[in-house]
Write an enzyme that holds these catalytic residues in place. Structure first.
Site, PDB file in Angstrom:
ATOM      1  N   GLU A  49       0.896  -1.287   0.012  1.00 29.95           N
ATOM      2  CA  GLU A  49       0.108  -0.135  -0.093  1.00 29.95           C
ATOM      3  C   GLU A  49       0.873   1.165   0.075  1.00 29.95           C
ATOM      4  O   GLU A  49       1.875   1.478   0.881  1.00 29.95           O
ATOM      5  CB  GLU A  49      -0.908   0.083   1.221  1.00 29.95           C
ATOM      6  CG  GLU A  49      -2.160  -1.131   1.219  1.00 29.95           C
ATOM      7  CD  GLU A  49      -2.724  -0.841   2.292  1.00 29.95           C
ATOM      8  OE1 GLU A  49      -2.934   0.110   3.196  1.00 29.95           O
ATOM      9  OE2 GLU A  49      -3.424  -1.913   2.705  1.00 29.95           O
ATOM     10  N   ASP A  60      -5.219   9.801  10.214  1.00 30.16           N
ATOM     11  CA  ASP A  60      -4.005   9.186  10.649  1.00 30.16           C
ATOM     12  C   ASP A  60      -3.426   9.986  11.784  1.00 30.16           C
ATOM     13  O   ASP A  60      -3.686  11.078  12.190  1.00 30.16           O
ATOM     14  CB  ASP A  60      -2.972   9.374   9.499  1.00 30.16           C
ATOM     15  CG  ASP A  60      -3.223   8.758   8.367  1.00 30.16           C
ATOM     16  OD1 ASP A  60      -3.154   7.229   8.324  1.00 30.16           O
ATOM     17  OD2 ASP A  60      -3.628   9.126   7.249  1.00 30.16           O
TER      18      ASP A  60
END
Lengths: 271, 393
Positions: A49, A60
């Protein structure tokens, strides 16, 4: 282009202990993107990824935020990323998924972005701020026209009904967020989380499931893999890149991945 | 064209709810329940009682005789600066804390830039005895120390946002992250008409009391509910949404939005989103957004922290897009001059945000018989240091 996608092949050949590794493109240094991908493949992971850095990554935690900032400061952009990925298929055979936020893609041009993905050999996308409804209305047709699989997230709060709807609209795998959290926020897997993994496993959904967020070592990878097809490691891997000896970047990456898989790795000194 | 939000939260092509799946249940719960709750008679009664007895509403609609003489029009000031806590922000926090109680939430989180929304949130949390955490950019905490202390005095915890540029947009990122981490017991009180649907419409409804009162008050003073022009400043745009709300669909009323041009539109230090922004997605909403050609969000600049936001509420992007709103960009220096001018002409020291709306009088055309309402969104106490540094008074 391959007729059956690399993602379909992977899940056909392998149903357990699938290891996906996330890292941010252009981190720690701008030209590290493809070498890191090669090292992930050599180390024995199953999916790569590649994070597309964004100025405001709301899903995040601090580790990935910081890597995004450094990558942008290094000069990373989608234009630069596609230049770097142009020849990746000469050395990288694993499925490659781009992960990031919508805004840079909109500025690049959604169709142009998808076209580029197909050209360089990207297999799928994970876009946390693209909700299912908008995907179906505005993006699905373009993504599939260019052979890109879209992966949705689910969390412990996602209702059964919605999980089933997400399952119906997915054709690669489902990304199970392990807890109420942003990336890198918690480590280890609790009994409560295991019950959630079981609850989803028993729904009998058609897509493979990978568990991410909070997976950081051999033990949490093992627990996650017990209840799903595998797991995704991001923040812990970013820490390895951050702490790695640059002269031996590939070796350190390889050691980390082998450690996740077989348990022989000293996380305390490296991560 | 009717200005209204559709069922998916869009005003024309702007709005929506572009949020991570982890927040989907929260947003869905709000979307399904908020209208039922805020239209309930018991809720409306509590809300208006608190606005009256605690906030001090209705705020006066004041005919500014000397300002009118100078600008040669009939100018009224809607005195939101007289609200408890010093700005219109509290209208929304009162509404949202009552909503949070109805939803059974135990904790409140909020973002703040200059600290006005943070103070208004800390205030209502003290009022209701709820735990309150406010996220504020580290840079803003340094710039706005008195407001940080006010929030602490009111019992709130202030957490510095240390990522990115360490200002309002980063504080908003951090509040969203904390909501993702605590989705069950926590309500996030967003301070402007930004964020994922239903926030923009919900905040606008709570602020719409401003134009509701203007209609009644203007009828008493001028014999008509509709002025010729309403002027308000726009950062995210909550005071403007409140002042425009009941006039959106009255084409005889011109809606003028004053954006912050900072040091000038082409200076690279500006926050004039409708001039410099392009369609994009930030904080859950598709709207006009200041960004690089690579789609990275640009750090805006304005002398007033309350207008220092790289986006704009989707309803305002829509008003701009369809030509229903007139947008003017007011530079730092002009806003400061207007703030000093209002202080001397009317004995009212405005917040520097609101001073942008005053200066818009110099940037639009009107006639001597025109009735103009300027929304004076906040008072200038918090800006004293900026006025002192500016020095020209």
């Amino acid at each position: 282009m391959m007729k059956t996608s690399r993602i379909d092949h992977l899940f056909k050949d392998k149903q357990e202990n699938i290891l996906a590794i996330y890292f941010t493109a252009g981190y720690p240094e701008l030209e590290d993107t493809v070498p890191v991908m090669e090292a992930i493949e050599e180390g024995g992971a199953d999916i790569i990824e590649v994070g597309m850095p964004f100025s405001d990554p709301v899903a995040d935690g601090p580790t990935i935020q910081e890597s995004n900032k450094i990558a942008l400061d290094n000069g990373m952009s989608l234009k630069k990323l596609f230049e770097q990925l142009a020849k990746m298929r000469e050395t990288v055979t694993l499925p490659v998924i781009l992960m990031g936020y919508l805004n840079p893609i909109i500025q690049y041009g959604v169709e142009e972005f998808c076209k580029k993905c197909q050209e360089v050999g990207v297999d799928g996308l994970i876009l946390p701020d693209l909700p299912m409804q908008q995907y179906l209305e505005e993006y699905k047709d373009i993504f599939s026209q260019y052979g890109l699989k879209n992966t949705f997230l689910i969390s412990p709060q996602t209702s059964e009904e919605r999980i089933k709807a997400i399952d119906q609209n997915s054709d690669g795998f489902i990304y199970m967020v392990s807890s109420h959290s942003i990336t890198g926020a918690k480590s280890g897997i609790s009994e409560e989380q295991e019950r959630y993994f079981e609850r989803v496993a028993e729904l009998g959904i058609q897509n493979p499931r990978l568990i991410g967020f909070g997976i950081s070592d051999h033990e949490s990878f093992g627990k996650a893999s017990k209840h799903a097809h595998g797991a995704i490691i991001g923040s812990a891997f970013i820490k390895v890149l951050n702490n790695a000896d640059r002269a031996n970047l590939k070796r350190d990456i390889g050691n980390f991945i082998k450690g996740i898989k077989n348990g022989e790795y000293d996380y305390t000194s490296k991560a | 064209m009717k200005i209204e939000v559709d069922k998916n939260g869009f005003y024309g092509k702007f709005g929506g709810a572009y949020i991570p799946e982890m927040l989907y249940p929260n947003i869905e719960e709000l979307k399904e329940k908020y209208l039922g709750i805020i239209e309930d008679e018991d809720f409306k009664k509590k809300f208006s009682e608190l606005l009256r007895d605690y906030v001090g509403r209705p705020t006066p609609l004041y005919f500014a005789a000397r300002l009118s003489e100078k600008y040669k029009a009939k100018i009224y000031l809607k005195r939101e600066d007289l609200c408890h806590t010093g700005a219109h922000k509290v209208n929304n926090t009162i509404g949202q804390i009552l909503l949070a109680q109805k939803l059974g939430k135990k904790r409140i989180i909020a973002e703040t830039g200059a600290g006005q929304h943070g103070v208004a949130t800390a205030t209502v949390c003290a009022l209701m005895g709820m735990e309150c955490t406010v996220y504020m950019g580290e840079v803003d905490m340094e710039r706005q120390k008195p407001n940080v202390e006010r929030m602490k005095l009111l019992g709130a915890t202030v957490v510095p946002a240390t990522s990115g540029s360490k200002t309002l947009k980063d504080a908003t990122n951090e509040a969203m992250r904390q909501w993702i981490n605590n989705p069950v017991d926590t309500h996030y009180i967003i301070g402007s008409v930004v964020g994922p649907h239903p926030y923009p419409e919900m905040v606008a409804r709570f602020q719409s009391v401003i134009s509701e009162e203007i209609k009644i008050q203007l009828k008493e003073k001028e014999g008509r509910e509709n002025p010729d022009i309403v002027i308000a400043c726009v950062g995210g745009g909550s005071n403007a949404a409140g002042a425009f709300y009941h006039y959106y669909n009255s084409p005889d009323v011109r809606l003028v939005a004053a954006e912050a041009a900072g040091l000038g539109i082409s200076s690279g230090k500006s926050a004039a989103t409708t001039v410099l922004g392009k369609l994009g997605i930030l904080h859950g909403s598709r709207t006009l957004l200041m960004q690089t050609e690579d789609g990275q969000v640009v750090e805006p600049h304005s002398i007033s922290a309350g207008l220092d936001y790289p986006g704009i509420g989707p309803v305002h992007a829509h008003l701009f897009d369809v030509g229903r709103g007139e947008f003017v960009a007011v530079e730092d220096k002009d806003a400061m001059k207007a703030g000093v001018e209002l202080s001397k002409l009317e004995g009212i020291i405005p917040a520097i945000e609101s001073a942008h709306a005053i200066h818009a009088l110099n940037q639009i055309k009107y006639g001597p018989d025109d009735v103009i309402v300027i929304n004076l969104s906040g008072r200038g106490d918090k800006d004293l240091e900026t006025y002192i540094k500016w020095g020209e008074y």
